[in-house]
Motif scaffolding. Structure first.
Motif, short mmCIF file in Angstrom:
data_model
loop_
_atom_site.label_atom_id
_atom_site.label_comp_id
_atom_site.label_asym_id
_atom_site.label_seq_id
_atom_site.Cartn_x
_atom_site.Cartn_y
_atom_site.Cartn_z
N MET A 207 6.04 2.59 -9.01
CA MET A 207 5.84 2.76 -7.58
C MET A 207 4.38 2.99 -7.21
N LEU B 142 10.92 6.88 -5.58
CA LEU B 142 10.56 7.34 -4.24
C LEU B 142 11.15 8.71 -3.92
N SER C 11 6.22 1.16 -3.75
CA SER C 11 6.92 2.45 -3.69
C SER C 11 8.39 2.26 -3.34
N ALA D 145 4.12 6.87 1.16
CA ALA D 145 5.17 5.97 0.67
C ALA D 145 5.36 4.76 1.57
#
Length: 313
Positions: A252, A205, A194, A189
Motif C-alpha cells: 500500500m 488500509l 493504498s 490514504a
C-alpha cells in the motif's frame, strides 16, 4: 507469502490494538547486550539521554565494531512497527551484520515512545532529542558528527523523513543522508496502491488507519496537519539530504513513496528510488533468502557505501 504460510493476517483495529501490542511486546525478539556483542565483535552500551522538553529520557542502544579506531560514521536508526509496536533492540542483529561491520559504522537505535500511549509529536521529539544529544556528544561516542545518516523501515522510515524535515527547519544537526525503507508517509490514504492492496499481505488500509489514528488522535485527517506528522504533506522538500527510498510494487505504501521521491527531485534534491516488482511490505524480512530480497539489501548497502565515500571516507 502463501508458500511460507504468511497469507493475509487479521488487520489491526482499535478493538484489538491493545492485544496486538501485548503480543508484539511478548514475542518480538529482543536480543541482549551480550548477544549483540557477538563474541566481542561489537561494543554495546544502553544509554539514557535527555529527552524532549517535559518528556522522559530517551533510551539509545549504542553499538560499534570493536576493531576500527577513530571517529566512525553513524547510522541513527528508527525501528518499524507502525508507530504502535516494535523496539530498538530487535532490528540490530541484521543492521550490525549487513552494515555496521562491513562498512565500519557505529549505530544508535532509538527506543521512542509508542502510540497511542504517546501521540504525535512525542515519538518524533524523542528521536530529535536523541539526535541532538548524539551530535553534541560525538567525541565520547567515537562518531563523526559530519557523517550521520538517519534511517528506518516502515514507520521508522516515516520518522526518519520527518526527522530530516525537523532538523532542517530547526537548524539542527547536519544529516548526510536519509535511508527510507518502505516508509510510512501519508495519513490520508488517497493513493491507488493504498486501496489496491487492501486486504492483501501483512499490512493494509484498515491497519494503517488504526495506526495513524493511534498516533494523531483528534488531529487525524486535519487539513492543517504539519508535515512532521506525515511527511507526504510537506510542500517544501528543498534543502534535504540525499535520500534512498525503496518499496515493493505490491504494497500500500508504493504510490506515496514514489510520489515522495518525485517531490524530492522536483525540489532539486537527490533521491535514489527502487520499486521492487511483486514485493509485499517488509518482503526482505518475510522472505530473506529470495533473490529479490538479496538484491534489495545489496542496493541499500551500495548506496550507503557511495554516500560514505563521497563524504571523504
Amino acid at each position: 507469502m502463501a508458500s511460507l504460510g504468511n497469507g493475509p493476517t487479521e488487520p489491526v483495529t482499535p478493538e484489538n490494538l491493545a492485544a496486538r501490542q501485548e503480543r508484539d511486546a511478548a514475542t518480538r525478539p529482543r536480543p541482549t547486550a551480550e548477544e549483540l556483542r557477538a563474541d566481542g565483535r561489537f561494543e554495546v552500551t544502553e544509554l539514557s539521554v535527555p529527552g524532549p522538553r517535559d518528556g522522559p529520557e530517551v533510551t539509545l542502544v549504542s553499538v560499534r565494531p570493536t576493531g576500527p579506531s577513530g571517529p566512525l560514521p553513524l547510522l541513527y536508526y528508527l525501528h518499524g512497527g507502525a508507530m504502535i509496536m516494535g523496539n530498538a533492540w530487535s532490528v540490530l542483529p541484521r543492521i550490525l551484520r549487513e552494515w555496521a561491520l562491513p562498512l565500519e559504522m557505529a549505530v544508535l537505535s532509538v527506543e521512542y515512545r509508542l502510540a497511542p500511549g504517546t501521540r504525535y509529536p512525542g515519538p518524533l521529539e524523542d528521536c530529535y532529542a536523541g539526535l541532538v544529544w548524539a551530535a553534541g556528544h560525538a567525541g565520547e561516542l567515537g562518531i563523526d558528527a559530519g557523517r550521520v545518516i538517519i534511517g528506518g523501515k516502515s514507520a521508522g522510515g516515516g520518522l526518519a523523513a520527518a526527522l530530516a524535515l525537523l532538523a532542517r527547519d530547526r537548524g539542527g544537526p547536519g544529516i548526510l543522508g536519509q535511508l527510507l525503507l518502505c516508509p510510512m508517509l501519508d495519513d490520508r490514504a488517497r493513493t491507488v496502491s493504498s486501496h489496491q492492496m487492501s486486504g492483501l499481505g501483512g499490512w493494509d488500509l484498515v491497519s494503517a488507519e488504526t495506526a495513524w489514528k493511534a498516533l494523531l488522535g483528534d488531529r487525524y485527517g486535519a487539513a492543517d496537519l504539519p508535515p512532521y506528522a506525515a511527511p507526504a504533506r510537506a510542500t517544501d522538500l528543498s534543502g534535504l539530504p540525499p535520500a534512498f527510498i525503496d518499496v515493493g510494487s505490491a504494497e500500500m505504501f508504493r504510490d506515496e513513496d514514489v510520489a515522495y521521491a518525485n517531490a524530492l527531485w522536483q525540489a532539486g534534491g537527490q533521491a535514489e528510488l527502487h520499486v521492487w516488482p511483486g514485493a509485499c511490505h517488509g518482503f526482505d524480512s518475510v522472505a530473506p533468502r529470495a533473490a529479490l530480497s538479496q538484491d534489495a539489501r545489496d542496493a541499500r548497502t551500495r548506496w550507503l557505501r557511495r554516500l560514505l565515500a563521497r563524504s571523504g571516507r
